[in-house]
Design an enzyme around this catalytic site. Structure first.
Site, PDB file in Angstrom:
ATOM      1  N   TYR A 136      -4.980  -9.627   3.583  1.00 20.73           N
ATOM      2  CA  TYR A 136      -3.809  -9.649   2.722  1.00 20.73           C
ATOM      3  C   TYR A 136      -3.455 -11.093   2.387  1.00 20.73           C
ATOM      4  CZ  TYR A 136       0.921  -8.863   0.970  1.00 20.73           C
ATOM      5  OH  TYR A 136       2.043  -8.825   0.196  1.00 20.73           O
ATOM      6  N   GLY A 196      -7.706 -18.684  -4.089  1.00 16.78           N
ATOM      7  CA  GLY A 196      -8.927 -18.754  -3.300  1.00 16.78           C
ATOM      8  C   GLY A 196      -8.774 -18.400  -1.838  1.00 16.78           C
ATOM      9  N   GLY A 221      -5.032 -15.672  -6.269  1.00 14.32           N
ATOM     10  CA  GLY A 221      -5.709 -16.480  -7.284  1.00 14.32           C
ATOM     11  C   GLY A 221      -5.972 -17.907  -6.818  1.00 14.32           C
ATOM     12  N   GLU A 233       0.810  -1.214   0.000  1.00 13.97           N
ATOM     13  CA  GLU A 233       0.000   0.000   0.000  1.00 13.97           C
ATOM     14  C   GLU A 233       0.847   1.269   0.000  1.00 13.97           C
ATOM     15  OE1 GLU A 233      -2.877  -0.336   3.174  1.00 13.97           O
ATOM     16  OE2 GLU A 233      -4.083  -1.748   2.007  1.00 13.97           O
ATOM     17  N   TYR A 242     -13.623  -7.650  -4.669  1.00 16.30           N
ATOM     18  CA  TYR A 242     -14.721  -7.436  -3.728  1.00 16.30           C
ATOM     19  C   TYR A 242     -16.059  -7.331  -4.455  1.00 16.30           C
ATOM     20  CZ  TYR A 242     -10.918  -6.354  -0.479  1.00 16.30           C
ATOM     21  OH  TYR A 242      -9.781  -6.400   0.282  1.00 16.30           O
TER      22      TYR A 242
END
Length: 161
Positions: free
Chosen positions: A86, A95, A93, A24, A131
């Site tokens: 995180y 899951g 990818g 970030e 999301y």
């Protein structure tokens, strides 16, 4: 595999928090110590909770969710505020992020909580798209405000911990 964090996970949670802060572009702001995390998660009065995402093959921690309870005066019940989610880039990818959110949604349902909320940086398009794919909606009509540092101390009458 998703599991509840234990005190032995504090060093990896600390490392993942720092990885997230670096992602970030705010590593210099990530000042929490392992001891602070240990106290917040496992002290006499825990203020937060954490779940670990593990790689099924190796058992290595590849991600985490750190959350705490909030309360809706309008709904009259608690909810979960997801402070951090995180997953290490090499494990994305697989899951793990969805599994972490699924576990938090399960906890909400089990306990009668009516909201699972979090914030995401405006520039983080991969996360925003993820999301949205789960059915999460942005709360565009709300703006987050924050008091910290000198402004917080001044408003509080100069008191600092």
């Amino acid at each position: 595999m998703i599991r509840t964090a234990t005190p032995a996970d504090v060093p990896v949670i600390h490392a993942l928090v720092r990885d997230l802060a670096e992602y970030e572009k705010a590593l210099d702001e990530a000042r929490a110590t392992e001891e602070q995390l240990r106290e917040a998660l496992f002290g006499e009065r825990p203020a937060a909770y954490a779940h670990i995402a593990q790689d099924d093959a190796t058992g290595e921690a590849v991600g985490f969710a750190l959350w705490f309870l909030n309360f809706s005066t309008w709904r009259g019940v608690h909810g979960i505020y997801l402070e951090d989610l995180y997953v290490r880039p090499e494990a994305r990818g697989g899951g793990h992020g969805k599994a972490l959110l699924t576990e938090l949604a399960r906890i909400c349902g089990e306990r009668g909580y009516e909201r699972l909320e979090w914030s995401v940086l405006d520039w983080n398009e991969p996360s925003i798209n993820f999301y949205r794919s789960l059915g999460a909606l942005p709360q565009d009509e709300w703006t987050v405000y924050r008091l910290t540092g000198g402004a917080l101390a001044e408003l509080g009458g100069g008191v600092r911990a």
